[in-house]
Write a protein that holds these residues in place. Structure first.
Motif, mmCIF file in Angstrom:
data_model
loop_
_atom_site.group_PDB
_atom_site.id
_atom_site.type_symbol
_atom_site.label_atom_id
_atom_site.label_comp_id
_atom_site.label_asym_id
_atom_site.label_seq_id
_atom_site.Cartn_x
_atom_site.Cartn_y
_atom_site.Cartn_z
ATOM 1 N N TRP A 33 0.708 -1.043 -0.224
ATOM 2 C CA TRP A 33 0.000 -0.255 -0.155
ATOM 3 C C TRP A 33 0.933 1.131 -0.074
ATOM 4 C CZ3 TRP A 33 -4.580 0.733 -1.266
ATOM 5 C CH2 TRP A 33 -5.173 -0.669 -0.978
ATOM 6 N N LEU A 34 1.851 1.230 0.480
ATOM 7 C CA LEU A 34 2.874 2.337 0.966
ATOM 8 C C LEU A 34 3.109 2.828 0.024
ATOM 9 C CD1 LEU A 34 3.990 4.284 2.240
ATOM 10 C CD2 LEU A 34 5.753 2.583 3.594
ATOM 11 N N LEU A 35 3.875 1.560 -0.782
ATOM 12 C CA LEU A 35 5.128 1.561 -1.989
ATOM 13 C C LEU A 35 4.087 1.811 -3.397
ATOM 14 C CD1 LEU A 35 7.439 -1.083 -2.295
ATOM 15 C CD2 LEU A 35 7.455 1.242 -1.190
ATOM 16 N N LEU A 36 2.979 1.701 -3.336
ATOM 17 C CA LEU A 36 1.792 1.656 -4.346
ATOM 18 C C LEU A 36 1.492 3.298 -4.713
ATOM 19 C CD1 LEU A 36 -0.306 0.916 -6.871
ATOM 20 C CD2 LEU A 36 -1.825 0.466 -5.247
ATOM 21 N N GLY A 253 9.233 -17.391 1.135
ATOM 22 C CA GLY A 253 9.779 -15.921 0.078
ATOM 23 C C GLY A 253 9.745 -14.885 1.040
ATOM 24 N N PHE A 254 9.059 -14.257 1.889
ATOM 25 C CA PHE A 254 8.343 -13.244 2.122
ATOM 26 C C PHE A 254 9.773 -11.784 1.668
ATOM 27 C CE2 PHE A 254 8.797 -10.063 5.329
ATOM 28 C CZ PHE A 254 7.798 -9.593 4.927
ATOM 29 N N PRO A 255 11.048 -12.325 1.972
ATOM 30 C CA PRO A 255 11.749 -11.010 1.767
ATOM 31 C C PRO A 255 11.601 -10.608 0.381
ATOM 32 C CG PRO A 255 12.206 -12.490 3.331
ATOM 33 C CD PRO A 255 11.727 -13.533 2.637
ATOM 34 N N TYR A 256 12.110 -12.104 -0.364
ATOM 35 C CA TYR A 256 11.497 -12.781 -1.979
ATOM 36 C C TYR A 256 10.486 -11.169 -2.280
ATOM 37 C CZ TYR A 256 11.971 -13.518 -7.676
ATOM 38 O OH TYR A 256 11.298 -13.150 -8.395
ATOM 39 N N TYR A 257 8.951 -11.640 -2.011
ATOM 40 C CA TYR A 257 8.088 -10.908 -2.491
ATOM 41 C C TYR A 257 8.129 -9.434 -2.064
ATOM 42 C CZ TYR A 257 6.708 -15.872 -2.228
ATOM 43 O OH TYR A 257 6.112 -16.680 -2.565
ATOM 44 N N LEU A 258 8.953 -9.174 -1.389
ATOM 45 C CA LEU A 258 8.929 -7.976 -0.768
ATOM 46 C C LEU A 258 10.476 -6.873 -1.445
ATOM 47 C CD1 LEU A 258 7.754 -6.184 1.799
ATOM 48 C CD2 LEU A 258 10.086 -6.676 2.866
ATOM 49 N N SER A 259 10.971 -7.422 -1.642
ATOM 50 C CA SER A 259 12.077 -7.193 -3.142
ATOM 51 C C SER A 259 11.476 -6.759 -4.397
ATOM 52 C CB SER A 259 13.304 -8.189 -2.849
ATOM 53 O OG SER A 259 13.850 -8.210 -1.886
ATOM 54 N N MET A 260 10.438 -8.418 -4.750
ATOM 55 C CA MET A 260 9.700 -7.760 -5.371
ATOM 56 C C MET A 260 8.769 -5.823 -5.882
ATOM 57 S SD MET A 260 7.037 -10.746 -7.263
ATOM 58 C CE MET A 260 6.191 -10.526 -9.058
ATOM 59 N N GLN A 261 8.422 -6.146 -4.810
ATOM 60 C CA GLN A 261 7.418 -4.292 -4.560
ATOM 61 C C GLN A 261 8.362 -3.360 -4.642
ATOM 62 O OE1 GLN A 261 4.168 -4.720 -4.464
ATOM 63 N NE2 GLN A 261 4.947 -6.925 -5.151
ATOM 64 N N PHE A 262 9.450 -3.360 -4.145
ATOM 65 C CA PHE A 262 10.365 -2.562 -4.070
ATOM 66 C C PHE A 262 10.618 -2.475 -5.287
ATOM 67 C CE2 PHE A 262 10.928 -3.110 0.449
ATOM 68 C CZ PHE A 262 10.189 -1.653 0.911
#
Length: 363
Positions: A33-36, A253-262
């Motif tokens: 939400w924040l990055l969006l 895989g949580f860090p991967y999903y987070l990196s994907m958003q960044f």
């Protein structure tokens, strides 16, 4: 005793969103939400600079590409925000088979939208660089890079769409053959880094030869170098990529999903960051530079009619070759929103100000 402490002492279950070691999904959703929201602001600033600080600007290919990239990124972010996307960041034992199947379906759609968002954002930057430089060599170099980005986008998109042939990656079955997804995602990430590096080097090749002060050149290039953040985020993706192929991949895989958003946020924002320079330069508060000399330009006068101090009329015309031009027949434009003209008086060795008038310079 406060109500919160009373509930805690009585052993009442927690109320609201709770982040535990087995459920990191709320962090992923809040970050999305924040990055969006930040991406939306970056796009608004870009359009504000394009259509309000500049005049007679049309909605061209550059704007259509970045708008399409934003819409694709919006769709990718939605896949993490809908109920089916709540499995990402949760422990596998807490997810039913039906929930896992629904989550893999939205992940499949999100990966396709993710590739579209990155590819369209890169093409938007290329369209802007094509309009920036009229030199044929730069246009050819940009054209070659456009072809490379299109090829990268098509390979990544088709490879993700048909990774298991005509079957979906969520369909069970021993007879279904899929590509090596680990190797394929490594290829996509590494080539994404290479194209981002090229998108930093390409503006440098276009802007560096221009005649401007060193401070101005560094300022402009720094806005194009924001794409370094996307490179750092993609490197994080590569680091955490092996976790997607563990048994508890939804949580691990949580860090991967987070990196994907960044990565997605940085790629779209980097395409908009270059427009911050004319936006900041338009401010009259001296935000970029305390002295106006860093952003001073001189333009030759086509014709200026003035009256010197001795009362005689004089016509100052910048004719002849560029070698014989008199530096006094120039108009000086600075960021204090004044146009200052000067004329060298008869028998005087110094330039005397002839006057100044307010102006509004279009970018």
């Amino acid at each position: 005793m406060p109500l919160a402490f009373r509930r805690a002492s009585e052993g009442a279950p927690p109320v609201g969103i709770v982040v535990t070691e087995s459920n990191m999904n709320p962090i992923l959703q809040m970050t999305t939400w924040l990055l969006l929201a930040l991406t939306s602001l970056m796009l608004c600033f870009r359009f504000l600079t394009k259509f309000f600080l500049k005049t007679n600007q049309r909605f061209g290919w550059e704007e259509m590409l970045i708008t399409a990239a934003f819409l694709a990124g919006l769709g990718e972010s939605v896949t993490f925000l809908i109920p089916e996307g709540e499995i990402f960041g949760k422990e596998r034992s807490d997810i039913s088979d039906d929930e896992l199947t629904a989550g893999l379906k939205v992940q499949y759609a999100g990966e396709l939208l993710y590739i579209l968002a990155l590819g369209l954002a890169k093409l938007s930057v290329c369209a802007g660089l094509t309009a920036l430089s009229p030199e044929t060599g730069h246009r050819r170099l940009t054209g070659v890079f456009v072809v490379a980005v299109i090829i990268w986008s098509l390979v990544a998109f088709i490879g993700s769409a048909f990774q298991c042939g005509s079957h979906g990656p969520w369909e069970p079955g021993s007879g279904i053959k899929c590509v090596d997804k680990h190797a394929f995602l490594e290829y996509v990430a590494i080539t994404n880094i290479l194209t981002d590096v090229a998108l930093i080097a390409l503006p440098t090749a276009v802007i560096y030869p221009l005649k401007m002060s060193v401070r101005t050149r560094i300022t402009v290039l720094s806005f194009f170098s924001v794409r370094i953040l996307a490179i750092v985020a993609t490197i994080c993706q590569l680091i955490y990529l092996p976790r997607l192929f563990e048994h508890d991949f939804t949580l691990r895989g949580f860090p991967y999903y987070l990196s994907m958003q960044f990565v997605q946020f940085s790629s779209i924002s980097a395409a908009c960051a270059a427009y911050f320079w004319p936006f900041l330069r338009s401010l009259r508060s001296g935000l970029i530079s305390a002295d106006n000399r860093a952003f001073t330009s001189e333009y030759a006068l086509s014709k200026l009619r003035g009256t010197p101090r001795n009362g005689a009329n004089a016509d100052l015309v910048s004719g002849g070759s560029s070698k014989n031009r008199d530096r006094s027949n120039y108009i000086k434009i600075t960021t204090d929103n004044t146009v200052t003209t000067s004329v060298r008086g008869q028998g005087s060795g110094n330039d005397e100000p002839l006057g100044s008038e307010g102006y509004m310079k279009d970018w």
